[in-house]
Design a protein around this motif. Sequence first.
Motif, short mmCIF file in Angstrom:
data_model
loop_
_atom_site.label_atom_id
_atom_site.label_comp_id
_atom_site.label_asym_id
_atom_site.label_seq_id
_atom_site.Cartn_x
_atom_site.Cartn_y
_atom_site.Cartn_z
N ALA A 27 45.06 -20.10 4.14
CA ALA A 27 44.15 -20.02 5.28
C ALA A 27 44.15 -21.33 6.05
O ALA A 27 44.16 -21.34 7.30
CB ALA A 27 42.74 -19.67 4.81
N GLU A 28 44.11 -22.45 5.33
CA GLU A 28 44.13 -23.76 6.00
C GLU A 28 45.41 -23.91 6.83
O GLU A 28 45.38 -24.37 7.97
CB GLU A 28 44.05 -24.87 4.95
CG GLU A 28 42.73 -24.93 4.19
CD GLU A 28 41.63 -25.61 4.98
OE1 GLU A 28 41.78 -25.76 6.21
OE2 GLU A 28 40.62 -25.98 4.37
N LEU A 29 46.55 -23.52 6.24
CA LEU A 29 47.82 -23.61 6.95
C LEU A 29 47.82 -22.69 8.17
O LEU A 29 48.22 -23.10 9.27
CB LEU A 29 48.97 -23.23 6.02
CG LEU A 29 50.35 -23.10 6.69
CD1 LEU A 29 50.78 -24.43 7.29
CD2 LEU A 29 51.38 -22.59 5.69
N ALA A 30 47.37 -21.46 7.98
CA ALA A 30 47.40 -20.48 9.07
C ALA A 30 46.58 -20.93 10.26
O ALA A 30 47.03 -20.87 11.42
CB ALA A 30 46.89 -19.14 8.56
N PHE A 31 45.37 -21.42 10.00
CA PHE A 31 44.52 -21.83 11.11
C PHE A 31 44.99 -23.14 11.73
O PHE A 31 44.79 -23.38 12.92
CB PHE A 31 43.06 -21.92 10.66
CG PHE A 31 42.39 -20.57 10.57
CD1 PHE A 31 41.91 -19.95 11.72
CD2 PHE A 31 42.27 -19.92 9.37
CE1 PHE A 31 41.32 -18.70 11.67
CE2 PHE A 31 41.67 -18.66 9.29
CZ PHE A 31 41.19 -18.04 10.45
N SER A 32 45.65 -23.99 10.95
CA SER A 32 46.21 -25.20 11.53
C SER A 32 47.36 -24.85 12.46
O SER A 32 47.55 -25.48 13.52
CB SER A 32 46.65 -26.18 10.43
OG SER A 32 47.80 -25.67 9.75
N LEU A 33 48.15 -23.84 12.11
CA LEU A 33 49.25 -23.40 12.97
C LEU A 33 48.70 -22.81 14.26
O LEU A 33 49.26 -23.03 15.34
CB LEU A 33 50.11 -22.38 12.23
CG LEU A 33 50.96 -22.90 11.07
CD1 LEU A 33 51.65 -21.75 10.35
CD2 LEU A 33 52.00 -23.89 11.59
N LEU A 34 47.62 -22.06 14.15
CA LEU A 34 47.00 -21.53 15.37
C LEU A 34 46.50 -22.67 16.24
O LEU A 34 46.68 -22.66 17.46
CB LEU A 34 45.82 -20.62 15.00
CG LEU A 34 46.13 -19.23 14.48
CD1 LEU A 34 44.82 -18.48 14.16
CD2 LEU A 34 46.93 -18.42 15.48
N GLY A 35 45.87 -23.63 15.61
CA GLY A 35 45.29 -24.74 16.37
C GLY A 35 46.33 -25.62 17.03
O GLY A 35 46.06 -26.24 18.07
N ALA A 36 47.54 -25.66 16.47
CA ALA A 36 48.59 -26.52 17.03
C ALA A 36 48.97 -26.10 18.44
O ALA A 36 49.40 -26.94 19.24
CB ALA A 36 49.81 -26.48 16.13
N GLY A 37 48.80 -24.82 18.74
CA GLY A 37 49.19 -24.37 20.07
C GLY A 37 48.04 -23.96 20.95
O GLY A 37 48.23 -23.30 21.97
N HIS A 38 46.82 -24.40 20.57
CA HIS A 38 45.64 -23.97 21.32
C HIS A 38 44.82 -25.16 21.76
O HIS A 38 44.56 -26.07 20.99
CB HIS A 38 44.78 -23.05 20.46
CG HIS A 38 43.47 -22.69 21.08
ND1 HIS A 38 43.38 -21.96 22.25
CD2 HIS A 38 42.20 -22.96 20.71
CE1 HIS A 38 42.11 -21.79 22.57
NE2 HIS A 38 41.38 -22.40 21.66
N THR A 39 44.42 -25.16 23.00
CA THR A 39 43.53 -26.19 23.51
C THR A 39 42.10 -25.85 23.09
O THR A 39 41.63 -24.74 23.35
CB THR A 39 43.56 -26.25 25.05
OG1 THR A 39 44.90 -26.52 25.46
CG2 THR A 39 42.65 -27.34 25.56
N PRO A 40 41.39 -26.75 22.40
CA PRO A 40 40.05 -26.44 21.91
C PRO A 40 39.16 -25.92 23.03
O PRO A 40 39.22 -26.39 24.16
CB PRO A 40 39.55 -27.79 21.36
CG PRO A 40 40.81 -28.52 21.00
CD PRO A 40 41.81 -28.13 22.03
#
Length: 204
Positions: free
Chosen positions: A190-203
């Motif tokens: 889960a930590e990896l998955a959400f970090s991957l999502l966050g890498a391409g998303h502007t907060p």
Amino acid sequence: MTGLRQQHRQRVHEAISEAAISLFLERGFDEVPVTEVAAAARVSKPTLFKYFPTKEDLVLHRIADHQGEAARVVRGRAAGETHLEALRRHFLDGLARHEPVTGLNDNPAVVAYYRLVFSTPSLATRVFQYMAVDESALAEALAESTDRLTAELLAAQAMATQRVLARRSWEALAAGRPIAEVEPEAVRAAELAFSLLGAGHTPG
């Protein structure tokens, strides 16, 4: 009287659902007619359909109870918390509580329930329909603070991520692995998955 009536409806609802799932697990979803479920729950067929409009609903109301959850999490996030931080926190909290919807629950009844859902084409199809509704609701919530394209892309990615994570955990438990072994792997995934999502998303 209103409270008593609601309690009665809830008891009937649970009795029908329990009877249905018990029969489906024993003999298979497609092998059990609705009339038999009604008889087992001691209600008429018209009464059964008042509570569950379709045969699939007899099983999937447990999943439907979580509809709109991701959208509610985004709208209810803490001040300064991003969309993804809120979704990540909520999913990790679910893992910690062994929420069935996360896939990380080794109760034999829960494992059997998901085996029934995933092995029955009509149920699996309906699950994807529920997910499409959830994705649309999440996109609407995200669009309140970001552009529409970003909202739709992130909603699709977030829902797919949660689906993959839940399926991985369930499959590991269904294969007989102990939850104590599966849980830390589920958290890392889960930590990896959400970090991957966050890498391409502007907060947002």
